[in-house]
Enzyme design. Structure first.
Site, short mmCIF file in Angstrom:
data_model
loop_
_atom_site.label_atom_id
_atom_site.label_comp_id
_atom_site.label_asym_id
_atom_site.label_seq_id
_atom_site.Cartn_x
_atom_site.Cartn_y
_atom_site.Cartn_z
N LYS A 123 0.89 -1.18 0.00
CA LYS A 123 0.00 0.00 0.00
C LYS A 123 0.92 1.21 0.00
CE LYS A 123 -1.99 2.91 2.12
NZ LYS A 123 -1.70 4.35 1.87
N GLU B 242 7.72 0.28 12.65
CA GLU B 242 8.84 1.22 12.75
C GLU B 242 8.21 2.61 12.79
OE1 GLU B 242 11.02 3.79 12.00
OE2 GLU B 242 11.63 2.99 10.04
N CYS C 92 12.87 9.04 9.94
CA CYS C 92 12.47 8.53 11.25
C CYS C 92 13.62 8.55 12.24
CB CYS C 92 11.87 7.15 11.13
SG CYS C 92 12.69 6.14 9.93
N GLU D 76 7.87 14.27 17.80
CA GLU D 76 8.55 14.24 16.52
C GLU D 76 8.09 15.42 15.66
OE1 GLU D 76 7.61 10.72 14.10
OE2 GLU D 76 9.75 10.51 13.73
P1 NAD Z 1 0.79 7.78 8.82
O1 NAD Z 1 1.47 6.92 9.80
O2 NAD Z 1 -0.65 8.05 9.07
O3 NAD Z 1 0.90 7.16 7.34
C1 NAD Z 1 1.84 6.21 6.95
C2 NAD Z 1 1.15 5.16 6.07
O4 NAD Z 1 0.10 4.54 6.80
C3 NAD Z 1 0.51 5.71 4.79
O5 NAD Z 1 0.68 4.79 3.75
C4 NAD Z 1 -0.96 5.79 5.18
O6 NAD Z 1 -1.83 5.71 4.09
C5 NAD Z 1 -1.12 4.58 6.06
N1 NAD Z 1 -2.24 4.62 6.99
C6 NAD Z 1 -2.78 5.72 7.58
N2 NAD Z 1 -3.81 5.37 8.38
C7 NAD Z 1 -3.93 4.03 8.30
C8 NAD Z 1 -4.80 3.06 8.90
N3 NAD Z 1 -5.75 3.41 9.76
N4 NAD Z 1 -4.61 1.75 8.60
C9 NAD Z 1 -3.64 1.37 7.76
N5 NAD Z 1 -2.80 2.23 7.14
C10 NAD Z 1 -2.94 3.55 7.41
O7 NAD Z 1 1.63 9.11 8.73
P2 NAD Z 1 1.22 10.53 8.11
O8 NAD Z 1 -0.18 10.91 8.51
O9 NAD Z 1 1.53 10.50 6.66
O10 NAD Z 1 2.27 11.48 8.84
C11 NAD Z 1 2.02 11.91 10.17
C12 NAD Z 1 3.28 11.87 11.00
O11 NAD Z 1 3.79 10.53 11.04
C13 NAD Z 1 4.45 12.67 10.47
O12 NAD Z 1 4.38 14.00 10.82
C14 NAD Z 1 5.61 11.98 11.12
O13 NAD Z 1 5.80 12.44 12.42
C15 NAD Z 1 5.17 10.54 11.18
N6 NAD Z 1 5.78 9.74 10.10
C16 NAD Z 1 6.83 8.96 10.44
C17 NAD Z 1 7.45 8.22 9.45
C18 NAD Z 1 8.61 7.36 9.80
O14 NAD Z 1 9.43 7.05 8.93
N7 NAD Z 1 8.72 6.88 11.01
C19 NAD Z 1 7.02 8.25 8.14
C20 NAD Z 1 5.91 9.04 7.83
C21 NAD Z 1 5.30 9.78 8.84
#
Ligand code: NAD
Length: 484
Positions: free
Chosen positions: A177, A252, A286, A386
């Site tokens: 995804k 992660e 991250c 973060e």
């Molecule tokens: P997120 O964790 O919501 O999204 C990451 C992935 O998860 C995306 O592919 C998203 O579509 C998917 N996702 C979202 N909700 C989901 C659900 N309920 N079930 C399954 N999959 C789902 O992150 P975001 O909203 O894009 O970013 C928000 C914050 O997350 C950022 O500001 C940052 O602090 C953090 N972040 C961390 C990393 C990392 O590498 N650790 C990466 C992206 C974002």
């Protein structure tokens, strides 16, 4: 030349298909303009992808192969990425914002995962366990089956490569995804899978909204294993869904990682660690060095040095930043940029001092100046949450114990760093820092070979290295009763 189609589809069971949830606009964060559209999957599409992956898994066409054959295909996928780096890199920059040279580094990093795990495929060996002369007992490692991989937007190519390569090398089939904001470049994994001769349905790639396609995938009953990188709340939602189906997860979930800088550290070299640690990919990493905890006797000197370095970075559209150097691109979106800028404003209201940057650029696009904040205390929001942007928080310590206490003072524990010439001090700190990885005298030391993952709220399970292979296999023990 950038080969950018105006519409990109999902890849399910070897076919390019539209999405049941319509389309999403992909925005170039450096301009705020629409770049292309991408198909959006719904739960029905997710089910088709999972069923295709399940069918291929049950057929044994991948899992029954001699591992070296799978390994060769995995290695060839990495070569495919490198052969197409000139096509992929500009698109990655246009959809994600990073400088073009950083995109090339990301794609090279992705290829390296395929090389590493392709070469590991035939090393996943069981063992024989002595049960006395009446038995012959051995273990084997079998793939879980369908691996669901939910990818973040910060390193869409490298993060997919990390889990896809290890899952394929161990004989799993995969449903990916992709992130809503940066899905386009994942198409090259589908091209690569076809080019190396993987069966249709072995690798499925779809973009969809997190709460729709992501949730449908993580709660699907025919998914056998889940890999997720992203935020803590989403990680909890995914782990909860996985628990309902009794399916293992690797999570992660980012961090608030700290570099402890002692008074004997090489400060000139450390400037470079900060440059990479917090301004690479505009801090959207991250394992970013988001906190520096410095001995108070060298605080002012250090702040002056790193502020000068931060101010020297040129900020602009990534597509113009072709050469490796002192520059930084846009953040992934205006939303993420505004969130980071708001955290700076809040920090200032709590007493932080802006030593460098701190402002949005007065141009279109999601730009934020490389920022250094001093006068940060451990109780402040910015010292605990973060930012996921180019914002460094500097804190002071006056004893080694205090430095460790501050470093360990957040719920996270992804990585940490210690900068000193004193090997005993460094080693003791490495023992006490609660994090999955500790860097001594070089932030990001290590590579594809070194295990990576979190303590505490940074998640569980390990990616990278040989350790990651065991996420994708389950142990079977076979005990044979011998006659006579
Ligand atoms: P997120 O964790 O919501 O999204 C990451 C992935 O998860 C995306 O592919 C998203 O579509 C998917 N996702 C979202 N909700 C989901 C659900 N309920 N079930 C399954 N999959 C789902 O992150 P975001 O909203 O894009 O970013 C928000 C914050 O997350 C950022 O500001 C940052 O602090 C953090 N972040 C961390 C990393 C990392 O590498 N650790 C990466 C992206 C974002």
């Amino acid at each position: 030349m950038v080969d950018l189609k105006s519409y990109w589809q999902n890849y399910i069971d070897g076919q390019w298909v539209d999405g049941g949830a319509g389309r999403i606009d992909i925005i170039n964060p450096a301009t705020g303009e629409k770049l292309a559209e991408h198909a959006l999957a719904n739960a029905v599409d997710v089910d088709k992808a999972v069923q295709a992956a399940k069918r291929v898994h049950l057929s044994g066409v991948l899992s029954d192969l001699r591992p070296v054959e799978r390994g060769r295909m995995v290695i060839a996928m990495g070569k495919y990425l490198l052969d197409h780096i000139d096509q992929i890199a500009p698109i990655l920059t246009l959809e994600q914002g990073k400088p073009l040279w950083e995109s090339r580094i990301e794609i090279e990093g992705a290829a390296r995962y395929f090389e590493y795990y392709g070469n590991q495929a035939e090393t996943v060996e069981g063992r024989s366990i002595p049960l006395g002369s009446g038995y012959f007992d051995f273990t084997t490692y079998e793939p879980f089956g369908v691996s669901a991989q939910i990818i973040p937007w910060n390193y869409p190519v490298e993060m997919t490569a990390r889990s896809l390569s290890a899952a394929l090398a161990t004989g799993n089939t995969i449903v990916i995804k992709t992130p809503e904001m940066t899905p386009i470049t994942n198409a090259w994994f589908a091209y690569a899978a076809e080019a190396v001769g993987l069966p249709k349905g072995a690798v499925n790639i779809l973009c969809g909204l997190g709460h729709e396609a992501g949730a449908a995938l993580s709660s699907h009953r025919d998914v056998n294993q889940i890999v997720f990188t992203g935020s803590v709340p989403t990680g909890i939602a995914i782990a909860s869904a996985a628990a309902k189906n009794v399916v293992p997860c690797v999570l992660e979930l980012g961090g608030k990682s700290a570099a402890i800088v002692h008074d004997d550290a090489d400060l000139e070299a450390f400037e470079n660690d900060v440059r990479w640690g917090i301004y690479f990919n505009a801090g959207q990493v991250c394992s970013a060095m988001s906190r520096v905890i410095v001995n108070e006797t060298i605080h002012d000197d250090l702040v002056e040095r790193i502020s000068r370095m931060a101010k020297s970075l040129k900020v602009g559209p990534g597509i113009e930043l072709q050469e490796f150097g002192a520059n930084m691109g846009a953040m992934v979106s205006e939303g993420q940029r505004d969130r980071a800028a708001d955290m700076i404003t809040e920090a200032v209201s709590q007493g932080a001092k802006v030593e460098a940057g701190g402002r949005k650029l007065n141009t279109p696009g999601a730009f934020l100046e490389p920022t250094v904040l001093s006068n940060i205390t451990p109780d402040m929001t910015i010292a605990n949450e973060e930012v996921f942007g180019p914002v460094l928080s500097v804190l002071k310590f006056d004893s080694d114990e205090e430095a460790i206490r501050i470093a360990n003072g957040t719920p996270y524990g992804l990585v940490g760093g210690v900068f000193t010439k004193d090997i005993d001090k460094a080693t003791k700190a490495a023992q006490k820092i609660r994090a999955g990885q500790v860097f001594i005298n070089e932030w990001y030391a290590g590579g594809v070979e070194t295990p990576f993952g979190g303590y505490g709220k940074s998640g569980y399970g390990r990616e990278k290295g040989r350790e990651a292979l065991w996420n994708y296999v389950q142990t079977k023990n076979v005990a044979i009763k011998l006659k006579g």
